[in-house]
Design an enzyme around this catalytic site. Structure first.
Site, PDB file in Angstrom:
ATOM      1  CB  SER A 281      -0.826   0.235   1.643  1.00 31.05           C
ATOM      2  OG  SER A 281      -1.510   1.177   1.542  1.00 31.05           O
TER       3      SER A 281
ATOM      4  CE1 TYR B  10      -3.687  -2.191   4.664  1.00 25.60           C
ATOM      5  CE2 TYR B  10      -3.114  -0.066   4.446  1.00 25.60           C
ATOM      6  CZ  TYR B  10      -3.439  -1.202   3.775  1.00 25.60           C
ATOM      7  OH  TYR B  10      -3.922  -1.357   2.488  1.00 25.60           O
TER       8      TYR B  10
HETATM    9  C1  15L Z   1      -5.623   1.968   0.990  1.00 30.19           C
HETATM   10  O1  15L Z   1      -4.181   1.153   1.407  1.00 30.19           O
HETATM   11  C2  15L Z   1      -6.446   1.023   1.123  1.00 30.19           C
HETATM   12  O2  15L Z   1      -6.726  -0.305   1.086  1.00 30.19           O
HETATM   13  C3  15L Z   1      -7.827   1.761   0.615  1.00 30.19           C
HETATM   14  O3  15L Z   1      -9.061   1.468   1.020  1.00 30.19           O
HETATM   15  C4  15L Z   1      -7.294   3.215   0.704  1.00 30.19           C
HETATM   16  O4  15L Z   1      -7.909   4.123   0.900  1.00 30.19           O
HETATM   17  C5  15L Z   1      -5.896   3.621  -0.514  1.00 30.19           C
HETATM   18  O5  15L Z   1      -4.249   3.239   0.177  1.00 30.19           O
HETATM   19  C6  15L Z   1      -6.412   5.128   0.208  1.00 30.19           C
HETATM   20  O6  15L Z   1      -4.642   5.770   0.370  1.00 30.19           O
HETATM   21  O7  15L Z   1      -6.374   5.498  -0.655  1.00 30.19           O
END
Ligand code: 15L
Length: 275
Positions: A120, A145
């Site tokens: 992410s 996270y």
């Molecule tokens: C992420 O990692 C999330 O899983 C997703 O729900 C979004 O919130 C995304 O990042 C984001 O940064 O927009």
């Protein structure tokens, strides 16, 4: 893993997709059959009924025995499973820390050679929106996270260095049908580009351990994918057609708000959580 270059043949024989009941999982469930012979789907949530080319194997990521069973006879993995938003640490630990260990151990035991790991942008969420970050920059997670995704990136690097299991870590931005706020003008990844990114990650002949930001070809960007050019990902969509509407909906930016200053947006403000 058997990678075929001829377009008439699928890339992968049996491809495992974890997190198949989630938002991106449902999207890839209908797109990945074009690239594999058998699509094995897993989640703890309801998966519905199996199509002819599908195998449904529900498994909790934190259940080591179930994960060992899940990876049997698999040629490659697209790992989307786990908690996907900022949460208290105890909610993150089972699926995102223990679970990713279970996945790689099962992959090692079964000889799986390539994994596409859904990391992410929140691994680097505490960089400012005035900075451009590459996959080579030090991580700056914006919460538990993001820390768990950094753990997955480190774990997968170890499994490559020690056991030769190749991984492409996708630092996914915001993958939705369209950008829903101003921040997403920079972070948006269209579903078509998500598919292009996953297919490039599965088909590049050599990836070793690679990290790539998952973004479309947006005019404004905080990420530089130059070090990941070997993957061959070429985004074809852009958030630009949505700019006028998103800016009209949010004409003012409050620069005292950390969500407007840091790349992670609202994630940087979550917590502290109560036990
Ligand atoms: C992420 O990692 C999330 O899983 C997703 O729900 C979004 O919130 C995304 O990042 C984001 O940064 O927009």
């Amino acid at each position: 893993m058997t990678v075929h270059t001829a377009s008439a043949q699928p890339l992968v024989h049996r491809l495992l997709l974890t997190g198949a009941a989630g938002g991106l999982g449902r999207e890839l469930r209908r797109r990945l059959p074009a690239h594999c012979t058998v699509l094995r789907l897993s989640d703890v949530a309801e998966l519905g009924s199996a199509a002819a080319h599908e195998e449904l194997v529900p498994a909790a990521l934190e259940d080591r025995a179930a994960m060992l069973n899940l990876l049997a006879d698999v040629d490659a993995v697209v790992h989307l499973g786990g908690v996907s938003t900022e949460q208290p640490f105890d909610a993150i630990l089972p699926a995102n820390i223990v679970g990713v260990y279970n996945l790689y151990e099962a992959a090692r035991i079964h000889g799986v050679r390539r994994i596409v790991f859904a990391s992410s942008n929140h691994v680097t969420g505490f960089y400012k929106q005035s900075e451009v970050v590459s996959p080579l920059a030090p991580v700056r997670p914006d919460g538990y996270y993001g820390i768990s995704k950094a753990f997955g990136e480190n774990l997968s690097r170890f499994y490559f260095d020690r056991y030769g299991i190749e991984t492409v870590c996708l630092r996914i931005g915001s993958s939705f049908p369209e950008p829903v706020d101003r921040r997403m003008l920079a972070t948006w990844l269209s579903y078509d580009d998500l598919e292009r990114l996953v297919v490039a990650s599965l088909s590049a002949p050599v990836v070793g351990h690679s990290i790539v930001y998952g973004m479309s070809d947006n005019a404004v960007s905080w990420w530089d994918n130059t070090p990941a050019r070997h993957i061959g990902y070429r985004p074809q969509d852009s958030s630009e057609p949505f700019r006028a509407a998103r800016q009209a909906a949010q004409p003012q930016i409050d620069l005292t708000d950390p969500a407007a200053v840091f790349q992670g947006g609202g994630f940087v403000k979550r917590g502290p959580f109560k036990d």
